[in-house]
Write a protein that holds these residues in place. Structure first.
Motif, PDB file in Angstrom:
ATOM      1  N   GLU A   1       0.742  -1.248  -0.145  1.00 57.63           N
ATOM      2  CA  GLU A   1      -0.006  -0.076  -0.121  1.00 57.63           C
ATOM      3  C   GLU A   1       0.844   1.132   0.179  1.00 57.63           C
ATOM      4  OE1 GLU A   1      -2.914   0.384  -0.671  1.00 57.63           O
ATOM      5  OE2 GLU A   1      -4.055  -1.362  -0.248  1.00 57.63           O
ATOM      6  N   PRO A   2       0.653   2.232  -0.631  1.00 56.62           N
ATOM      7  CA  PRO A   2      -0.882   2.530  -1.197  1.00 56.62           C
ATOM      8  C   PRO A   2      -1.013   1.915  -2.707  1.00 56.62           C
ATOM      9  CG  PRO A   2       0.471   4.550  -1.459  1.00 56.62           C
ATOM     10  CD  PRO A   2       1.409   3.372  -0.691  1.00 56.62           C
ATOM     11  N   TYR A   3      -0.038   1.122  -3.341  1.00 61.46           N
ATOM     12  CA  TYR A   3       0.077   0.804  -4.676  1.00 61.46           C
ATOM     13  C   TYR A   3      -1.347  -0.033  -5.109  1.00 61.46           C
ATOM     14  CZ  TYR A   3       4.345   2.129  -6.621  1.00 61.46           C
ATOM     15  OH  TYR A   3       5.680   3.062  -7.273  1.00 61.46           O
ATOM     16  N   THR A   4      -1.694  -0.933  -4.093  1.00 63.93           N
ATOM     17  CA  THR A   4      -2.952  -1.640  -4.383  1.00 63.93           C
ATOM     18  C   THR A   4      -4.167  -0.856  -4.506  1.00 63.93           C
ATOM     19  OG1 THR A   4      -2.024  -3.486  -3.315  1.00 63.93           O
ATOM     20  CG2 THR A   4      -4.426  -3.381  -3.805  1.00 63.93           C
ATOM     21  N   THR A   5      -4.390  -0.125  -3.727  1.00 68.49           N
ATOM     22  CA  THR A   5      -5.480   0.876  -3.785  1.00 68.49           C
ATOM     23  C   THR A   5      -5.518   1.968  -4.944  1.00 68.49           C
ATOM     24  OG1 THR A   5      -5.898   0.750  -1.317  1.00 68.49           O
ATOM     25  CG2 THR A   5      -6.784   2.446  -2.451  1.00 68.49           C
ATOM     26  N   GLU A   6      -4.347   2.411  -5.141  1.00 72.11           N
ATOM     27  CA  GLU A   6      -4.337   3.511  -5.859  1.00 72.11           C
ATOM     28  C   GLU A   6      -4.364   2.852  -7.492  1.00 72.11           C
ATOM     29  OE1 GLU A   6      -4.326   6.710  -5.910  1.00 72.11           O
ATOM     30  OE2 GLU A   6      -4.368   6.675  -3.825  1.00 72.11           O
ATOM     31  N   LEU A   7      -3.771   1.749  -7.715  1.00 76.83           N
ATOM     32  CA  LEU A   7      -3.846   0.918  -8.943  1.00 76.83           C
ATOM     33  C   LEU A   7      -5.132   0.605  -9.412  1.00 76.83           C
ATOM     34  CD1 LEU A   7      -0.228  -0.702  -9.680  1.00 76.83           C
ATOM     35  CD2 LEU A   7      -1.108   1.498 -10.259  1.00 76.83           C
ATOM     36  N   GLN A   8      -6.021   0.070  -8.323  1.00 76.04           N
ATOM     37  CA  GLN A   8      -7.224  -0.270  -8.562  1.00 76.04           C
ATOM     38  C   GLN A   8      -7.911   0.956  -8.962  1.00 76.04           C
ATOM     39  OE1 GLN A   8      -8.078  -2.252  -4.807  1.00 76.04           O
ATOM     40  NE2 GLN A   8      -8.579  -4.206  -5.979  1.00 76.04           N
ATOM     41  N   ALA A   9      -7.847   2.029  -8.348  1.00 76.05           N
ATOM     42  CA  ALA A   9      -8.613   3.260  -8.548  1.00 76.05           C
ATOM     43  C   ALA A   9      -8.329   3.889  -9.960  1.00 76.05           C
ATOM     44  CB  ALA A   9      -8.424   4.365  -7.469  1.00 76.05           C
ATOM     45  N   ILE A  10      -7.097   4.012 -10.249  1.00 75.08           N
ATOM     46  CA  ILE A  10      -6.532   4.408 -11.516  1.00 75.08           C
ATOM     47  C   ILE A  10      -7.238   3.525 -12.801  1.00 75.08           C
ATOM     48  CG2 ILE A  10      -4.586   4.656 -13.088  1.00 75.08           C
ATOM     49  CD1 ILE A  10      -2.810   5.472 -10.646  1.00 75.08           C
ATOM     50  N   PHE A  11      -7.168   2.218 -12.717  1.00 73.56           N
ATOM     51  CA  PHE A  11      -7.624   1.273 -13.735  1.00 73.56           C
ATOM     52  C   PHE A  11      -9.214   1.049 -13.590  1.00 73.56           C
ATOM     53  CE2 PHE A  11      -3.126   0.332 -14.022  1.00 73.56           C
ATOM     54  CZ  PHE A  11      -2.910   0.712 -15.176  1.00 73.56           C
ATOM     55  N   ASP A  12      -9.881   1.110 -12.511  1.00 71.48           N
ATOM     56  CA  ASP A  12     -10.959   1.161 -12.538  1.00 71.48           C
ATOM     57  C   ASP A  12     -11.648   2.309 -13.294  1.00 71.48           C
ATOM     58  OD1 ASP A  12     -13.559   0.022 -11.758  1.00 71.48           O
ATOM     59  OD2 ASP A  12     -13.766   1.172 -10.005  1.00 71.48           O
TER      60      ASP A  12
END
Length: 205
Positions: A185-196
């Protein structure tokens, strides 16, 4: 319950020895890089002679290939359940991103070894990620997931190949961050938000 036959017992022992040698190769490659990971050094790590290693693997190239296969197998195992539980392509994409980063954090040595192998692709027994069938399968499955999301109206119309490459590059960045000692974290949360957001179907107003 009948016991193993002599042949079955020998096969079991050989499989266990091969697995041990692959695990030792992963450790050595992660520590010193592919160029310095000699068969002698790997055998020494395993506590066996070089002859034992060459009995199980005809050369270092075969051993390196088994390392690559082993790391991809770890990934397939780690992602199988979360991907199966995903109810639709959007959830599958989020699960793929989270599961990949969790894998990097859980298996840093294996991922470091794979990174070293791909970084030395021009070596005699190096491996090119772009040409390896397991990487190709991963990219094909990602593309199929994205196309399914588009056909179901969950994703907008975008170039699937470009999106696949962009997701892969972002995950490579997360891996480099983790191998450098960073947290997931925060990679998981941020990459999920970015690609969503990047894939979301356009909302008409």
């Amino acid at each position: 319950m009948p016991g193993r036959t002599a042949d079955e017992g020998a096969s079991f022992i050989q499989a266990a020895r091969r697995k041990q040698l692959v695990e030792c190769a992963i450790e050595v490659i992660a520590e010193v890089g592919l160029a310095r990971a000699s068969t002698v050094r790997i055998a020494r790590r395993a506590g066996v002679s070089r002859g034992v290693l060459t009995y199980h693997f005809r050369d270092r190239a075969e051993l390196v290939e088994q390392v690559v296969q082993s790391v991809y197998d770890l990934g397939a195992e780690a992602l199988a359940l979360p991907m199966a539980r995903a109810g639709d392509p959007r959830q599958a994409l989020l699960a793929f991103i989270a599961g990949s980063i969790e894998l990097y954090a859980a298996q840093p040595v294996a991922m470091a070894a794979l990174t070293e192998i791909y970084a030395d692709a021009r070596a005699a027994d190096g491996v090119s990620r772009a040409r390896h069938r397991r990487h190709g399968r991963e990219m094909s499955e990602m593309a199929a997931m994205l196309r399914a999301g588009q056909s179901q109206g969950l994703f907008r119309d975008f170039d699937v190949d470009v999106m696949c490459s962009t997701i892969r590059s972002a995950l490579d960045g997360a891996l480099a961050h983790i191998l450098g000692g960073g947290r997931a974290e925060p990679y998981t949360t941020e990459l999920q938000a970015i690609f969503d957001a990047a894939t979301a179907a356009e909302v008409t107003r």
